[in-house]
Design an enzyme around this catalytic site. Structure first.
Site, PDB file in Angstrom:
ATOM      1  N   HIS A 223     -30.839  23.896 -66.181  1.00  0.00           N
ATOM      2  CA  HIS A 223     -30.983  22.877 -65.126  1.00  0.00           C
ATOM      3  C   HIS A 223     -31.484  21.578 -65.762  1.00  0.00           C
ATOM      4  O   HIS A 223     -30.791  20.973 -66.560  1.00  0.00           O
ATOM      5  CB  HIS A 223     -31.918  23.441 -64.040  1.00  0.00           C
ATOM      6  CG  HIS A 223     -32.053  22.606 -62.802  1.00  0.00           C
ATOM      7  ND1 HIS A 223     -31.228  21.582 -62.466  1.00  0.00           N
ATOM      8  CD2 HIS A 223     -32.974  22.670 -61.790  1.00  0.00           C
ATOM      9  CE1 HIS A 223     -31.615  21.048 -61.307  1.00  0.00           C
ATOM     10  NE2 HIS A 223     -32.683  21.688 -60.878  1.00  0.00           N
ATOM     11  N   HIS A 262     -20.777  22.746 -64.401  1.00  0.00           N
ATOM     12  CA  HIS A 262     -21.569  22.505 -63.185  1.00  0.00           C
ATOM     13  C   HIS A 262     -21.108  23.483 -62.119  1.00  0.00           C
ATOM     14  O   HIS A 262     -19.929  23.790 -62.028  1.00  0.00           O
ATOM     15  CB  HIS A 262     -21.374  21.072 -62.687  1.00  0.00           C
ATOM     16  CG  HIS A 262     -22.470  20.617 -61.777  1.00  0.00           C
ATOM     17  ND1 HIS A 262     -22.467  20.900 -60.439  1.00  0.00           N
ATOM     18  CD2 HIS A 262     -23.628  19.948 -62.036  1.00  0.00           C
ATOM     19  CE1 HIS A 262     -23.569  20.392 -59.892  1.00  0.00           C
ATOM     20  NE2 HIS A 262     -24.294  19.819 -60.841  1.00  0.00           N
ATOM     21  N   ASP A 319     -26.474  15.563 -67.603  1.00  0.00           N
ATOM     22  CA  ASP A 319     -27.362  15.737 -68.760  1.00  0.00           C
ATOM     23  C   ASP A 319     -26.706  15.389 -70.085  1.00  0.00           C
ATOM     24  O   ASP A 319     -27.384  15.324 -71.112  1.00  0.00           O
ATOM     25  CB  ASP A 319     -27.866  17.185 -68.803  1.00  0.00           C
ATOM     26  CG  ASP A 319     -28.893  17.421 -67.707  1.00  0.00           C
ATOM     27  OD1 ASP A 319     -28.621  18.223 -66.801  1.00  0.00           O
ATOM     28  OD2 ASP A 319     -29.949  16.754 -67.739  1.00  0.00           O
TER      29      ASP A 319
HETATM   30  C1  SDX Z   1     -28.082  20.011 -63.772  1.00  0.00           C
HETATM   31  O1  SDX Z   1     -26.853  22.142 -59.489  1.00  0.00           O
HETATM   32  C2  SDX Z   1     -27.076  20.843 -59.749  1.00  0.00           C
HETATM   33  O2  SDX Z   1     -26.715  20.000 -58.984  1.00  0.00           O
HETATM   34  C3  SDX Z   1     -27.837  20.560 -61.040  1.00  0.00           C
HETATM   35  C4  SDX Z   1     -27.899  19.090 -61.472  1.00  0.00           C
HETATM   36  C5  SDX Z   1     -28.787  18.251 -60.563  1.00  0.00           C
HETATM   37  O3  SDX Z   1     -28.625  17.020 -60.517  1.00  0.00           O
HETATM   38  O4  SDX Z   1     -29.745  18.828 -59.990  1.00  0.00           O
HETATM   39  O5  SDX Z   1     -26.594  18.542 -61.482  1.00  0.00           O
HETATM   40  C6  SDX Z   1     -28.521  18.931 -62.858  1.00  0.00           C
HETATM   41  O6  SDX Z   1     -28.726  21.035 -63.839  1.00  0.00           O
HETATM   42  C7  SDX Z   1     -26.801  19.836 -64.531  1.00  0.00           C
HETATM   43  C8  SDX Z   1     -26.438  21.111 -65.362  1.00  0.00           C
HETATM   44  C9  SDX Z   1     -27.249  21.064 -66.668  1.00  0.00           C
HETATM   45  N1  SDX Z   1     -27.075  22.330 -67.417  1.00  0.00           N
HETATM   46  C10 SDX Z   1     -26.302  22.398 -68.509  1.00  0.00           C
HETATM   47  O7  SDX Z   1     -25.663  21.448 -68.967  1.00  0.00           O
HETATM   48  C11 SDX Z   1     -26.321  23.768 -69.200  1.00  0.00           C
HETATM   49  C12 SDX Z   1     -24.898  24.189 -69.597  1.00  0.00           C
HETATM   50  N2  SDX Z   1     -24.141  24.475 -68.372  1.00  0.00           N
HETATM   51  C13 SDX Z   1     -24.036  25.850 -67.972  1.00  0.00           C
HETATM   52  O8  SDX Z   1     -25.158  26.640 -68.255  1.00  0.00           O
HETATM   53  C14 SDX Z   1     -23.426  26.018 -66.573  1.00  0.00           C
HETATM   54  O9  SDX Z   1     -22.304  25.241 -66.531  1.00  0.00           O
HETATM   55  C15 SDX Z   1     -24.266  25.719 -65.344  1.00  0.00           C
HETATM   56  C16 SDX Z   1     -25.594  26.378 -65.371  1.00  0.00           C
HETATM   57  C17 SDX Z   1     -24.469  24.250 -65.206  1.00  0.00           C
HETATM   58  C18 SDX Z   1     -23.471  26.200 -64.135  1.00  0.00           C
HETATM   59  O10 SDX Z   1     -23.482  27.587 -64.166  1.00  0.00           O
HETATM   60  P1  SDX Z   1     -22.510  28.473 -63.249  1.00  0.00           P
HETATM   61  O11 SDX Z   1     -21.940  27.685 -62.137  1.00  0.00           O
HETATM   62  O12 SDX Z   1     -23.262  29.735 -62.928  1.00  0.00           O
HETATM   63  O13 SDX Z   1     -21.296  28.795 -64.210  1.00  0.00           O
HETATM   64  P2  SDX Z   1     -21.208  30.055 -65.118  1.00  0.00           P
HETATM   65  O14 SDX Z   1     -22.366  30.098 -66.083  1.00  0.00           O
HETATM   66  O15 SDX Z   1     -20.941  31.252 -64.254  1.00  0.00           O
HETATM   67  O16 SDX Z   1     -19.895  29.731 -65.997  1.00  0.00           O
HETATM   68  C19 SDX Z   1     -18.581  29.995 -65.486  1.00  0.00           C
HETATM   69  C20 SDX Z   1     -17.705  30.135 -66.733  1.00  0.00           C
HETATM   70  C21 SDX Z   1     -18.304  31.125 -67.745  1.00  0.00           C
HETATM   71  O17 SDX Z   1     -17.239  31.662 -68.479  1.00  0.00           O
HETATM   72  P3  SDX Z   1     -16.809  33.219 -68.178  1.00  0.00           P
HETATM   73  O18 SDX Z   1     -18.063  34.061 -68.302  1.00  0.00           O
HETATM   74  O19 SDX Z   1     -16.255  33.194 -66.754  1.00  0.00           O
HETATM   75  O20 SDX Z   1     -15.779  33.531 -69.240  1.00  0.00           O
HETATM   76  O21 SDX Z   1     -17.684  28.849 -67.405  1.00  0.00           O
HETATM   77  C22 SDX Z   1     -18.270  29.000 -68.691  1.00  0.00           C
HETATM   78  C23 SDX Z   1     -19.106  30.271 -68.673  1.00  0.00           C
HETATM   79  O22 SDX Z   1     -19.252  30.791 -69.966  1.00  0.00           O
HETATM   80  N3  SDX Z   1     -19.163  27.847 -68.894  1.00  0.00           N
HETATM   81  C24 SDX Z   1     -19.297  27.189 -70.032  1.00  0.00           C
HETATM   82  C25 SDX Z   1     -20.240  26.202 -69.791  1.00  0.00           C
HETATM   83  N4  SDX Z   1     -20.673  26.282 -68.531  1.00  0.00           N
HETATM   84  C26 SDX Z   1     -19.988  27.317 -67.976  1.00  0.00           C
HETATM   85  N5  SDX Z   1     -18.689  27.357 -71.223  1.00  0.00           N
HETATM   86  C27 SDX Z   1     -19.071  26.494 -72.199  1.00  0.00           C
HETATM   87  N6  SDX Z   1     -19.981  25.510 -72.056  1.00  0.00           N
HETATM   88  C28 SDX Z   1     -20.590  25.341 -70.863  1.00  0.00           C
HETATM   89  N7  SDX Z   1     -21.505  24.389 -70.713  1.00  0.00           N
END
Ligand code: SDX
Length: 383
Positions: A223, A262, A319
């Site tokens: 997050h 996201h 981010d």
């Molecule tokens: C913020 O929610 C908000 O609004 C948050 C925010 C706000 O203003 O409050 O926007 C701020 O928190 C932005 C997000 C910051 N976090 C990151 O940048 C961390 C990296 N991102 C991931 O951890 C992820 O994308 C999340 C946590 C942001 C979202 O998680 P989800 O929706 O639960 O997605 P997921 O983990 O289930 O991923 C779905 C698929 C997966 O692949 P499979 O298991 O289906 O094969 O997408 C892939 C993931 O591996 N994936 C990524 C990825 N994010 C998701 N692959 C590579 N790099 C990534 N960053």
């Protein structure tokens, strides 16, 4: 999304409540605060005006804004007890842990919540919004072994924060950039930390403790902690020429690339676009360009590679660029997430004030998947 029992992992797609504070339009990459796009607010407004707009649901007239600004300035000084909590924290503690304790301490003398007294609750929120910025600056300077810098009532919220953090007044350009960054991070409908704030506040817990809970949620690397990790990634890549290979390896090993992806956006995060635009202007005036260059190649390579896969819905989020922008303003990366809280505390407060108008304690159902009717086994009969 939800299964037949209504269960959805991570509450994905579950509508937990109604809100008018903001809306993330994930399919089209748009974000509005009470109906106004963040692009228009970033161009025309200030953080203070957006805080008023978020809390009260209307743009202030000049008299209202002047009074609001005066109230924010009058609440910048930390109570002695909060200063003592910050001073007592070990310098090795992460600033988000210290901030969570400091905000809880801001409520040591807070009266029990009276949901009917919205005006009182809003003034309590304004106090926390103002003091939280002072606390973040104070925590940073304590960690760096620097004397505290008292708030300067002549300066705006953004200017004063940078002044208290760095000990010198920021130039107009950097003060404006920081003010826009605060606007962009102010709210984002039901993100994890806002939802945490709402859950705790729905029990009629104190505002300070609900905000403190939100700080805990924001601290996680998935997050608010992601922008600090993006710079760690850029530093680990080492140089722009290594970036393309690094991305190929990250995707091949299914690593999570920080600053990408996201739960709601299925295209570019609109905040990332605005941050990148400001970053490119600032980079042009600075000597250090490698961090930006490295991130630019990661950004373009990730988008290009992902577009060839079924995960073409993964895009840069807020981010990805914010850390590089703060680094050019000589802000240490460990302070990036606390700075996210400096802005988002206004969104958390607005959601709580809104929810208290028609409050009902959050208590979702659970999908039980454990065993039923198990017999108790006396110790002597256990293996
Ligand atoms: C913020 O929610 C908000 O609004 C948050 C925010 C706000 O203003 O409050 O926007 C701020 O928190 C932005 C997000 C910051 N976090 C990151 O940048 C961390 C990296 N991102 C991931 O951890 C992820 O994308 C999340 C946590 C942001 C979202 O998680 P989800 O929706 O639960 O997605 P997921 O983990 O289930 O991923 C779905 C698929 C997966 O692949 P499979 O298991 O289906 O094969 O997408 C892939 C993931 O591996 N994936 C990524 C990825 N994010 C998701 N692959 C590579 N790099 C990534 N960053």
């Amino acid at each position: 999304m939800a299964d037949e029992s209504g269960f959805s992992k991570g509450l994905a797609g579950v509508v937990a409540d109604a809100t008018s504070v903001s809306q993330v339009q994930g399919e089209v990459g748009r974000l509005i605060y009470r109906g106004i796009s963040i692009e228009e607010l970033a161009e025309k407004s200030t953080y203070e005006e957006c805080v008023y707009f978020s809390l009260y649901g209307k743009l202030p007239n000049q008299n209202e804004l002047n009074k609001f600004n005066a109230e924010m300035k009058a609440n910048r000084v930390l109570p002695k007890t909060v200063e003592a909590v910050i001073a007592a924290a070990p310098r090795s503690a992460h600033p988000m842990s210290i901030l969570q304790a400091a905000v809880a301490a801001m409520g040591f003398d807070e009266n029990p919540v009276n949901l009917k007294n919205e005006e009182h609750n809003i003034h309590n929120a304004i106090k926390i919004i103002s003091q939280l910025a002072t606390a973040v600056a104070r925590i940073s300077r304590e960690r760096r072994g620097l004397a505290a810098v008292a708030p300067n009532p002549e300066l705006s919220h953004a200017e004063n924060f940078l002044y208290m953090l760095n000990g010198s007044k920021p130039n107009k350009e950097e003060a404006h950039i920081f003010d826009v960054a605060l606007i962009l991070h102010l709210d984002h409908d039901f993100n994890a930390s806002t939802f945490a704030a709402r859950v705790v506040a729905s029990t009629e817990a104190k505002l300070s403790l609900s905000i403190s809970a939100a700080i805990g949620a924001l601290s996680g690397p998935l997050h608010g902690g992601a922008n600090e990790k993006v710079l760690e990634m850029a530093d680990a890549i080492g140089a722009p020429e290594n970036a393309k290979a690094w991305v190929a390896n990250a995707l091949a090993t299914k690593a999570k690339v920080m600053g990408f992806g996201h739960r709601v956006y299925r295209t570019m995060d609109p905040r990332a676009k605005v941050l990148r635009g400001m970053l490119e202007k600032l980079v042009a005036t600075k000597k250090e360009k490698d961090t930006y260059e490295t991130l630019r190649i990661v950004h373009d390579s990730m988008i290009e590679e992902l577009s060839k896969t079924s995960k073409d819905y993964i895009w840069p989020n807020v981010d990805f660029w914010s850390g590089a922008l703060y680094r050019l303003m000589d802000i240490e990366s460990i302070d990036f997430t606390p700075i996210f809280a400096v802005s988002r505390v206004a969104g958390w407060s607005s959601h709580i004030i809104e929810m208290w108008r028609d409050n009902r304690i959050y208590r979702p159902a659970a999908k039980y998947v454990g065993p039923a009717d198990v017999k108790y086994v006396d110790m002597k009969n256990r293996k």
